[in-house]
Design an enzyme around this catalytic site. Structure first.
Site, short mmCIF file in Angstrom:
data_model
loop_
_atom_site.label_atom_id
_atom_site.label_comp_id
_atom_site.label_asym_id
_atom_site.label_seq_id
_atom_site.Cartn_x
_atom_site.Cartn_y
_atom_site.Cartn_z
N GLU A 84 -1.30 -2.58 -6.32
CA GLU A 84 -2.50 -2.00 -5.72
C GLU A 84 -1.98 -1.13 -4.59
OE1 GLU A 84 -5.67 -2.08 -6.44
OE2 GLU A 84 -5.47 -3.40 -8.17
N THR A 134 7.40 1.21 -0.15
CA THR A 134 6.81 2.26 0.67
C THR A 134 7.37 2.25 2.09
OG1 THR A 134 4.73 2.87 1.77
CG2 THR A 134 4.91 0.61 1.07
N ASP A 135 7.30 3.41 2.74
CA ASP A 135 7.71 3.47 4.16
C ASP A 135 6.71 2.76 5.06
OD1 ASP A 135 5.60 5.28 3.98
OD2 ASP A 135 6.66 6.94 4.97
N GLU A 136 5.51 2.42 4.52
CA GLU A 136 4.47 1.83 5.36
C GLU A 136 4.86 0.44 5.85
OE1 GLU A 136 0.44 2.62 4.12
OE2 GLU A 136 1.07 4.38 3.00
N TYR A 159 -2.33 -3.67 2.76
CA TYR A 159 -1.46 -3.05 1.76
C TYR A 159 0.01 -3.13 2.20
CZ TYR A 159 1.15 0.73 -0.52
OH TYR A 159 2.13 1.45 -1.18
N LYS A 163 3.22 -5.22 0.60
CA LYS A 163 4.46 -4.57 0.13
C LYS A 163 5.66 -5.11 0.91
CE LYS A 163 4.90 -1.66 -2.54
NZ LYS A 163 5.07 -1.68 -4.03
N ARG A 290 -9.93 5.04 10.22
CA ARG A 290 -9.52 3.84 9.45
C ARG A 290 -9.08 2.76 10.44
NH1 ARG A 290 -4.58 5.00 5.50
NH2 ARG A 290 -6.16 5.51 3.97
P1 NAD Z 1 -1.13 3.86 -8.49
O1 NAD Z 1 -2.21 3.07 -7.84
O2 NAD Z 1 -1.39 5.27 -8.88
O3 NAD Z 1 -0.60 3.11 -9.80
C1 NAD Z 1 -0.40 1.73 -9.84
C2 NAD Z 1 -0.30 1.31 -11.30
O4 NAD Z 1 -0.10 -0.11 -11.34
C3 NAD Z 1 -1.57 1.61 -12.11
O5 NAD Z 1 -1.23 2.19 -13.34
C4 NAD Z 1 -2.20 0.24 -12.30
O6 NAD Z 1 -2.95 0.13 -13.49
C5 NAD Z 1 -0.97 -0.66 -12.30
N1 NAD Z 1 -1.30 -2.03 -11.90
C6 NAD Z 1 -2.03 -2.41 -10.82
N2 NAD Z 1 -2.15 -3.75 -10.79
C7 NAD Z 1 -1.47 -4.23 -11.87
C8 NAD Z 1 -1.24 -5.53 -12.37
N3 NAD Z 1 -1.74 -6.61 -11.76
N4 NAD Z 1 -0.49 -5.67 -13.49
C9 NAD Z 1 0.02 -4.57 -14.12
N5 NAD Z 1 -0.20 -3.32 -13.69
C10 NAD Z 1 -0.94 -3.14 -12.58
O7 NAD Z 1 0.10 3.76 -7.48
P2 NAD Z 1 1.26 4.82 -7.17
O8 NAD Z 1 0.80 5.69 -6.09
O9 NAD Z 1 1.73 5.40 -8.43
O10 NAD Z 1 2.36 3.83 -6.58
C11 NAD Z 1 3.33 3.23 -7.43
C12 NAD Z 1 4.27 2.40 -6.56
O11 NAD Z 1 4.90 3.24 -5.59
C13 NAD Z 1 3.56 1.30 -5.79
O12 NAD Z 1 4.38 0.16 -5.80
C14 NAD Z 1 3.43 1.87 -4.38
O13 NAD Z 1 3.42 0.83 -3.43
C15 NAD Z 1 4.68 2.71 -4.29
N6 NAD Z 1 4.60 3.88 -3.38
C16 NAD Z 1 3.56 4.76 -3.48
C17 NAD Z 1 3.55 5.89 -2.65
C18 NAD Z 1 2.47 6.94 -2.76
O14 NAD Z 1 2.46 7.89 -1.96
N7 NAD Z 1 1.57 6.87 -3.71
C19 NAD Z 1 4.57 6.09 -1.71
C20 NAD Z 1 5.61 5.14 -1.65
C21 NAD Z 1 5.61 4.05 -2.50
P1 TYD Z 2 -3.76 8.25 2.04
O1 TYD Z 2 -3.66 9.36 1.06
O2 TYD Z 2 -4.77 7.18 1.82
O3 TYD Z 2 -2.29 7.62 2.16
P2 TYD Z 2 -1.73 6.52 3.24
O4 TYD Z 2 -2.86 5.92 3.96
O5 TYD Z 2 -1.07 5.54 2.35
O6 TYD Z 2 -0.80 7.28 4.12
O7 TYD Z 2 -4.01 8.86 3.47
C1 TYD Z 2 -3.15 9.84 4.03
C2 TYD Z 2 -3.63 10.12 5.43
O8 TYD Z 2 -4.91 10.76 5.35
C3 TYD Z 2 -3.84 8.89 6.26
O9 TYD Z 2 -3.51 9.20 7.62
C4 TYD Z 2 -5.34 8.61 6.16
C5 TYD Z 2 -5.91 10.00 6.03
N1 TYD Z 2 -7.14 10.11 5.21
C6 TYD Z 2 -8.23 10.82 5.70
O10 TYD Z 2 -8.22 11.34 6.83
N2 TYD Z 2 -9.34 10.93 4.92
C7 TYD Z 2 -9.40 10.36 3.68
O11 TYD Z 2 -10.47 10.46 2.99
C8 TYD Z 2 -8.27 9.64 3.18
C9 TYD Z 2 -8.30 8.99 1.81
C10 TYD Z 2 -7.15 9.56 3.98
#
Ligand code: NAD
Ligand code: TYD
Length: 351
Positions: A84, A134-136, A159, A163, A290
């Protein structure tokens, strides 16, 4: 070699699956995904019929199912992305994040440990467990400084706490059971196939539909944006070359205040939609901040650049233009993910 990629139907996972399926025809890639609201097989139609690709629908929280799958498939390695991933959803429903991100990760670790026990590795990536994080997990920076691999964990959202917890379990399995584990912590990704709830795809979708662009607080929070395909390339390099037990930070060296990013996006959208300059920016609406909103993320990825020779390939404005082009050319995708039509369609196919 049979490689399990979890979360391969999601945003980053689909890019990783595509890269591995096309680059490594000698390996079988198994994509395990629950197909939540964020996961969508329409992200992979271009490779779905490849001989070395297979999709399995399943939930990583279901330990019995995961153990059975590992026993049957005898995976050689795992790249774990299923999670998630949206901070705002974690604020409203933290438990879902504990289940998938923590319990789900531990289920995969246990299953991998049980089938790989006693095996000796001939190559560095054989029987590798690669955890994508994630860097978070590092919390927030002030105005200066960068997250390094040695920065203490200090997560602030449910979140990032989930992680961080999963990262600790992965490290514990390396220390305790000598599982061949590696972790990477990446900054915010952007690019195609990103579910339109995160800042960039949400804003593109809203601008397109003349809806307001919600900016949390004053828009002064800073994120370090990386082109998703550069992240997938980094995962490939780390998967194949990293020492067991190591961690790499991945980032774009590309810091943007949210409000500045949105102004750039509005300018690009005005151009692409042939609207008068300044039209999209009128949609900017400041909304309640947020809760627990981290001020600034910025990554020092010099270890990855120095040791494994990776570096980001795209300049941000070019990447943002490509992203906008993709969303404008894929209206059907956007409509079907926002309406839930894809979810209904694939749920029927796989239930
Ligand atoms: P996303 O939400 O787009 O995709 C997550 C996927 O995991 C989806 O396809 C979902 O169906 C699947 N999934 C969720 N719960 C599941 C479960 N219980 N069993 C099996 N599959 C399940 O996420 P994303 O943005 O592609 O992120 C992928 C990974 O990279 C995550 O671990 C996230 O923490 C990490 N990450 C994301 C970012 C970003 O900017 N999006 C940055 C750094 C790290
Ligand atoms: P987001 O894309 O949710 O990534 P993350 O929170 O994991 O960094 O958000 C990026 C930044 O944008 C974050 O500082 C929250 C802000 N944000 C808004 O200002 N408005 C929005 O509707 C959303 C989704 C995020």
């Amino acid at each position: 070699m049979k490689i399990l990629i979890t979360g391969g139907a999601g945003f980053i996972g689909s890019h990783v699956v595509r890269l591995f399926v096309t680059k490594y025809p000698q390996h079988t890639i198994v994509n395990l995904d629950k197909l939540t609201y964020a996961g969508n097989l329409a992200n992979l139609t271009d490779i779905e019929h490849s001989a070395n690709y297979k999709f399995v629908k399943g939930d990583i929280v279901d330990a019995e199912f995961i153990n059975q799958l590992f026993q049957t498939e005898q995976f050689d390695s795992v790249i774990h992305l299923a999670a998630e991933s949206h901070v705002d959803r974690s604020i409203t429903n933290p438990t879902e994040f504990v289940l998938t991100n923590v319990i789900g990760t531990v289920n995969l670790l246990n299953a991998a440990k049980s089938i790989w026990a006693g095996k000796t590795s001939n190559s560095i990536f054989e029987n590798r467990f690669y955890h994508v994080s994630t860097d978070e997990v590092y919390g927030t920076l002030g105005d200066t400084g960068l997250f390094e691999e040695t920065t203490s964990y200090d997560p602030h959202s449910p979140y990032s706490a989930s992680k961080a917890s999963s990262d600790h379990f992965v490290r514990a399995y390396f220390d305790t059971y000598k599982l061949n584990a590696v972790i990477s912590n990446c900054s915010n990704n952007y690019g195609s196939h990103h579910f339109p709830e995160k800042l960039i795809p949400l804003s593109i979708n809203n601008i397109k539909n003349n809806l307001s662009i919600p900016i949390y607080g004053k828009g002064e929070n800073v994120r370090d944006w990386l082109w998703v395909e550069d992240h997938a390339r980094a995962i490939d390099v780390i998967f194949h070359n990293a020492q067991a037990g190591s961690t790499y930070n991945i980032g774009g060296h590309n810091e943007w205040k949210n409000i500045d990013l949105i102004h750039l996006l509005c300018k690009i959208m005005d151009e692409k939609l042939n609207r008068a300059e300044g039209t999209s920016a009128k949609l900017i609406t400041y909304v309640t901040d947020r809760a627990g909103h981290d001020l600034r993320y910025a990554i020092d990825s010099s270890k990855l650049q120095r040791e494994l020779g990776w570096k980001p390939s795209l300049q941000f404005e070019e990447g943002l233009r490509k992203t906008v082009d993709w969303y404008l050319a894929n209206e059907e995708w956007l409509n079907n993910v926002t309406s839930g039509a894809y979810k209904d369609y694939y749920d029927k196919q796989y239930n």
